[in-house]
Scaffold this active site. Structure first.
Site: not given
Ligand code: PGA
Length: 251
Positions: A6, A92, A8, A170, A210, A164, A94
């Site tokens: 992903n 997601h 982003k 993140g 992460s 998630e 976000e």
């Molecule tokens: P990350 O993001 O691996 O940077 O923690 C995962 C995601 O939001 O899909």
């Protein structure tokens, strides 16, 4: 096993998307697991060209629930298919947090994705506060039930779910493998109740938050963790390929 990147809002310009796609193709070689990258919309065309003929699928990060219309700034599923997208990430955290997406929105989008022969990667997961309050399973159950209830999935390969936990995204602090497995097993039970054993028992459930080359193998070795949704570690071919290799080790 599916390892999906992903990106982003990174590598959004065509040249950047092309370069990262090429570096992923070089780094993963001939993978023994399924691999996908999900660039921003503006990178899809260049990524599609770079991935042409390679064993790496393309996905998008969002879509609108309608096929077309007066929805300024939105992108429909049909256009994603035109770029050969196989997957679309939906709901997601976000998007839920910054753009007010609800479980009902995710349900409508998932339905439309299936109609347009895209495989939705439906994201669920609790906040730190919800986990501390002992409500993590309730939150995830509600998200899964609302987003996927009555969804016509005859074939488990038509749907992917991604767990998630928001507190792990993140932050550099992934869930512990056993902690993630516990929630994945719970999601599995919920999917079986909803869609029966043959579908619910076989839908891929990805872990995201992460996941890095150093912790991927322990997470991916868990029985109900069937892959990863990777954010920051998917932004370089080598680190993404490190996670793909971890997936290959445990399959
Ligand atoms: P990350 O993001 O691996 O940077 O923690 C995962 C995601 O939001 O899909």
């Amino acid at each position: 096993m599916l390892i999906a990147g992903n990106w982003k809002m990174h590598k959004a310009a065509p040249d950047e998307a092309r370069a990262l796609s090429e570096s992923v193709v070089d780094a993963v070689g001939a993978p023994e697991v399924q691999v996908a990258v999900c660039p921003p919309f503006t990178g899809l065309a260049a990524a599609a060209e770079a991935l042409d003929g390679a064993p790496v699928h393309l996905g998008a990060q969002n879509m609108h629930a309608e096929g077309e219309g007066a929805f300024t700034g939105e992108v429909p599923a049909g256009a994603l298919r035109a770029y050969d997208c196989r997957y679309v990430i939906l709901g997601h955290s976000e998007r839920r947090a910054y753009y007010g997406e609800t479980d009902d929105d995710v349900a409508e989008k998932a339905r439309q994705a299936l109609r347009r022969e895209l495989v939705p990667i439906v994201c669920v997961g609790e906040s730190l506060e919800e986990r501390r309050d002992g409500r993590a399973q309730d939150v995830v159950a509600r998200q899964v039930q609302t987003a996927l209830d009555g969804l016509p999935i005859g074939d488990p390969s038509r749907l992917v779910v991604a767990y998630e936990p928001i507190w792990a995204i993140g932050t550099g602090e992934s869930a512990e493998p056993e902690q993630a497995q516990e929630m994945h097993a719970f999601i599995r039970e919920t999917l079986i109740e909803q869609h029966g054993e043959s579908v619910g028992g076989a839908v891929q459930i990805l872990y995201g938050g992460s996941m890095k080359p150093h912790n991927a193998e322990a997470l991916l070795a868990q029985p109900d963790i069937n892959g990863g949704l990777i954010g920051s570690a998917s932004l370089e071919g080598e680190s993404f390929a490190g996670i793909v290799e971890a997936g290959e080790q445990v399959t």
